[in-house]
Design a protein around this motif. Structure first.
Motif, PDB file in Angstrom:
ATOM      1  N   PRO A   9       0.812  -1.218   0.000  1.00 13.34           N
ATOM      2  CA  PRO A   9       0.000   0.000   0.000  1.00 13.34           C
ATOM      3  C   PRO A   9       0.843   1.264   0.000  1.00 13.34           C
ATOM      4  O   PRO A   9       0.420   2.280  -0.564  1.00 13.34           O
ATOM      5  N   ASP A  10       1.997   1.215   0.641  1.00 10.30           N
ATOM      6  CA  ASP A  10       2.894   2.371   0.710  1.00 10.30           C
ATOM      7  C   ASP A  10       4.313   1.903   0.472  1.00 10.30           C
ATOM      8  O   ASP A  10       4.703   0.810   0.910  1.00 10.30           O
ATOM      9  N   LEU A  11       5.099   2.758  -0.170  1.00 12.21           N
ATOM     10  CA  LEU A  11       6.468   2.402  -0.495  1.00 12.21           C
ATOM     11  C   LEU A  11       7.309   3.664  -0.537  1.00 12.21           C
ATOM     12  O   LEU A  11       6.923   4.651  -1.178  1.00 12.21           O
ATOM     13  N   ILE A  12       8.447   3.627   0.167  1.00 13.02           N
ATOM     14  CA  ILE A  12       9.399   4.732   0.131  1.00 13.02           C
ATOM     15  C   ILE A  12      10.702   4.208  -0.462  1.00 13.02           C
ATOM     16  O   ILE A  12      11.237   3.193   0.004  1.00 13.02           O
ATOM     17  N   LEU A  13      11.195   4.882  -1.480  1.00 10.82           N
ATOM     18  CA  LEU A  13      12.409   4.464  -2.169  1.00 10.82           C
ATOM     19  C   LEU A  13      13.439   5.573  -2.184  1.00 10.82           C
ATOM     20  O   LEU A  13      13.085   6.762  -2.270  1.00 10.82           O
ATOM     21  N   GLN A  14      14.688   5.180  -2.129  1.00  9.21           N
ATOM     22  CA  GLN A  14      15.771   6.121  -2.378  1.00  9.21           C
ATOM     23  C   GLN A  14      15.890   6.278  -3.896  1.00  9.21           C
ATOM     24  O   GLN A  14      15.738   5.292  -4.658  1.00  9.21           O
ATOM     25  N   TYR A  73       7.071  -2.880 -12.820  1.00  7.15           N
ATOM     26  CA  TYR A  73       8.452  -2.702 -12.405  1.00  7.15           C
ATOM     27  C   TYR A  73       8.889  -1.262 -12.676  1.00  7.15           C
ATOM     28  O   TYR A  73       8.661  -0.749 -13.774  1.00  7.15           O
ATOM     29  N   ILE A  74       9.492  -0.671 -11.678  1.00  2.82           N
ATOM     30  CA  ILE A  74      10.072   0.655 -11.846  1.00  2.82           C
ATOM     31  C   ILE A  74      11.564   0.527 -11.593  1.00  2.82           C
ATOM     32  O   ILE A  74      11.983   0.115 -10.506  1.00  2.82           O
ATOM     33  N   SER A  75      12.363   0.857 -12.567  1.00  2.00           N
ATOM     34  CA  SER A  75      13.815   0.781 -12.393  1.00  2.00           C
ATOM     35  C   SER A  75      14.402   2.185 -12.303  1.00  2.00           C
ATOM     36  O   SER A  75      13.850   3.144 -12.842  1.00  2.00           O
ATOM     37  N   SER A  76      15.513   2.268 -11.591  1.00  2.00           N
ATOM     38  CA  SER A  76      16.236   3.547 -11.436  1.00  2.00           C
ATOM     39  C   SER A  76      15.267   4.676 -11.109  1.00  2.00           C
ATOM     40  O   SER A  76      15.187   5.681 -11.822  1.00  2.00           O
ATOM     41  N   SER A  77      14.543   4.524 -10.022  1.00  2.00           N
ATOM     42  CA  SER A  77      13.460   5.456  -9.692  1.00  2.00           C
ATOM     43  C   SER A  77      13.957   6.898  -9.576  1.00  2.00           C
ATOM     44  O   SER A  77      15.098   7.165  -9.189  1.00  2.00           O
ATOM     45  N   GLN A  78      13.064   7.815  -9.927  1.00  2.00           N
ATOM     46  CA  GLN A  78      13.327   9.250  -9.851  1.00  2.00           C
ATOM     47  C   GLN A  78      12.239   9.905  -9.010  1.00  2.00           C
ATOM     48  O   GLN A  78      11.148   9.359  -8.849  1.00  2.00           O
ATOM     49  N   THR A  79      12.531  11.086  -8.520  1.00  2.00           N
ATOM     50  CA  THR A  79      11.556  11.772  -7.654  1.00  2.00           C
ATOM     51  C   THR A  79      10.243  12.025  -8.394  1.00  2.00           C
ATOM     52  O   THR A  79       9.177  12.057  -7.789  1.00  2.00           O
ATOM     53  N   THR A  80      10.319  12.162  -9.711  1.00  2.00           N
ATOM     54  CA  THR A  80       9.095  12.384 -10.496  1.00  2.00           C
ATOM     55  C   THR A  80       8.216  11.142 -10.584  1.00  2.00           C
ATOM     56  O   THR A  80       7.078  11.215 -11.055  1.00  2.00           O
ATOM     57  N   ASP A  81       8.724   9.991 -10.138  1.00  2.00           N
ATOM     58  CA  ASP A  81       7.908   8.780 -10.094  1.00  2.00           C
ATOM     59  C   ASP A  81       6.962   8.774  -8.889  1.00  2.00           C
ATOM     60  O   ASP A  81       6.088   7.909  -8.796  1.00  2.00           O
ATOM     61  N   GLY A 100      -7.967  -0.729  -8.486  1.00  2.00           N
ATOM     62  CA  GLY A 100      -7.377  -1.321  -7.314  1.00  2.00           C
ATOM     63  C   GLY A 100      -7.242  -0.327  -6.181  1.00  2.00           C
ATOM     64  O   GLY A 100      -7.595   0.856  -6.306  1.00  2.00           O
ATOM     65  N   THR A 101      -6.718  -0.820  -5.072  1.00  2.00           N
ATOM     66  CA  THR A 101      -6.604  -0.026  -3.854  1.00  2.00           C
ATOM     67  C   THR A 101      -5.467   0.984  -3.919  1.00  2.00           C
ATOM     68  O   THR A 101      -5.414   1.904  -3.122  1.00  2.00           O
ATOM     69  N   GLY A 102      -4.539   0.803  -4.840  1.00  2.00           N
ATOM     70  CA  GLY A 102      -3.466   1.768  -5.050  1.00  2.00           C
ATOM     71  C   GLY A 102      -2.213   1.491  -4.232  1.00  2.00           C
ATOM     72  O   GLY A 102      -2.265   0.904  -3.148  1.00  2.00           O
ATOM     73  N   THR A 103      -1.066   1.901  -4.777  1.00  2.00           N
ATOM     74  CA  THR A 103       0.215   1.893  -4.071  1.00  2.00           C
ATOM     75  C   THR A 103       0.753   3.316  -4.085  1.00  2.00           C
ATOM     76  O   THR A 103       0.956   3.891  -5.159  1.00  2.00           O
ATOM     77  N   LYS A 104       0.945   3.869  -2.888  1.00  2.00           N
ATOM     78  CA  LYS A 104       1.493   5.225  -2.790  1.00  2.00           C
ATOM     79  C   LYS A 104       3.010   5.142  -2.721  1.00  2.00           C
ATOM     80  O   LYS A 104       3.567   4.555  -1.792  1.00  2.00           O
ATOM     81  N   LEU A 105       3.664   5.722  -3.710  1.00  2.00           N
ATOM     82  CA  LEU A 105       5.116   5.670  -3.818  1.00  2.00           C
ATOM     83  C   LEU A 105       5.715   7.047  -3.549  1.00  2.00           C
ATOM     84  O   LEU A 105       5.269   8.048  -4.110  1.00  2.00           O
ATOM     85  N   GLN A 106       6.717   7.069  -2.708  1.00  2.00           N
ATOM     86  CA  GLN A 106       7.491   8.289  -2.475  1.00  2.00           C
ATOM     87  C   GLN A 106       8.953   7.995  -2.759  1.00  2.00           C
ATOM     88  O   GLN A 106       9.533   7.079  -2.164  1.00  2.00           O
ATOM     89  N   VAL A 107       9.524   8.744  -3.679  1.00  2.00           N
ATOM     90  CA  VAL A 107      10.939   8.600  -4.023  1.00  2.00           C
ATOM     91  C   VAL A 107      11.680   9.795  -3.443  1.00  2.00           C
ATOM     92  O   VAL A 107      11.364  10.949  -3.772  1.00  2.00           O
ATOM     93  N   ILE A 108      12.639   9.502  -2.592  1.00  2.00           N
ATOM     94  CA  ILE A 108      13.358  10.581  -1.909  1.00  2.00           C
ATOM     95  C   ILE A 108      14.764  10.724  -2.479  1.00  2.00           C
ATOM     96  O   ILE A 108      15.393   9.734  -2.842  1.00  2.00           O
ATOM     97  N   PRO A 109      15.273  11.969  -2.560  1.00  2.00           N
ATOM     98  CA  PRO A 109      16.597  12.193  -3.160  1.00  2.00           C
ATOM     99  C   PRO A 109      17.714  11.602  -2.297  1.00  2.00           C
ATOM    100  O   PRO A 109      17.556  11.425  -1.099  1.00  2.00           O
TER     101      PRO A 109
END
Lengths: 109, 114
Positions: A9-14, A73-81, A100-109
């Motif tokens: 449901p939630d995901l935080i990525l560098q 699949y999201i590769s080499s994530s960017q903040t705009t993702d 669907g219920t959705g996945t909230k993604l936050q990409v942090i610098p």
């Protein structure tokens, strides 16, 4: 109607990391799509993928219709993702597209 | 693909009033839909806008509350009638092209009811 569950449901990525988002359907679907809703609310259609695999730049999607799931699949994530990713589908001849219920993604610098 | 223009983009309304949202597509489309997205939630289909006939409403949505028009293949309106604070949501217009495959969305209307 069909039920559509997404995980996580939630995901935080560098920035630069890769990720996989999953979508499970309660019934067979014949029309499966992935959307990205940006932080300003605009929904963008990423893929129409009832089966098989498609790629578009850093994004790719795979649907295994017989097993009722799809992966984004999201590769080499960017903040705009950042934003919310939705999958959606419909069954048989029914015109209603269920989201669907959705996945909230936050990409942090 | 289809480009969908939706207006207004946002509005703040008083309880008991009505708001009409307009949706214009840049090409003829077969299907047009109206969705509601409550804060932090997924999208829920309100109705399918049928060209030249009454809209098809989903369970929990009625014509008296959400009258819809679709006079031609490129334009539709949704009215939110007799509004209450519970109607505060994002309302989204969408359309699918001839093959009925990909779904495209307008930028949405952020509605706040006081």
């Amino acid at each position: 109607g069909i039920q559509v569950e997404q995980s996580p449901p939630d995901l935080i990525l560098q920035e630069g990391a890769n990720s996989t988002l999953r979508c499970n359907f309660s019934d067979s679907v014949n029309n499966l799509q992935w959307f990205h809703q940006n932080p300003w609310g605009q929904l963008i259609n990423l893929f129409y993928i009832p089966s098989g695999t498609k790629q578009n730049g850093r994004l790719s999607a795979t649907t295994v219709a017989t097993e009722r799931y799809s992966l984004l699949y999201i590769s080499s994530s960017q903040t705009t993702d950042s934003g919310v990713y939705f999958c959606a589908g419909k069954t048989g001849g029914y015109q209603k597209v269920t989201f669907g219920t959705g996945t909230k993604l936050q990409v942090i610098p | 693909s289809a480009v969908i223009s939706q207006k207004p983009s946002r509005d703040i309304c008083q309880r008991g009033t009505s708001l009409t949202i307009q949706c214009q597509v840049d090409s003829q489309v077969t299907m047009m839909f109206w969705y509601r997205q409550q804060p932090g939630q997924s999208l829920t289909l309100i109705a399918t806008a049928n060209q030249g006939s009454e809209a098809t409403y989903e369970s929990g949505f009625v014509i008296d509350k959400f009258p819809i028009s679709r006079p031609n293949l490129t334009f539709s309106t949704l009215t939110v009638s007799n509004m209450s604070p519970e109607d505060s949501s994002i309302y989204l217009c969408s359309a699918s092209t001839a093959g009925g495959e990909k779904l495209f969305f307008g930028s949405g209307t952020q509605l706040s009811v006081l």
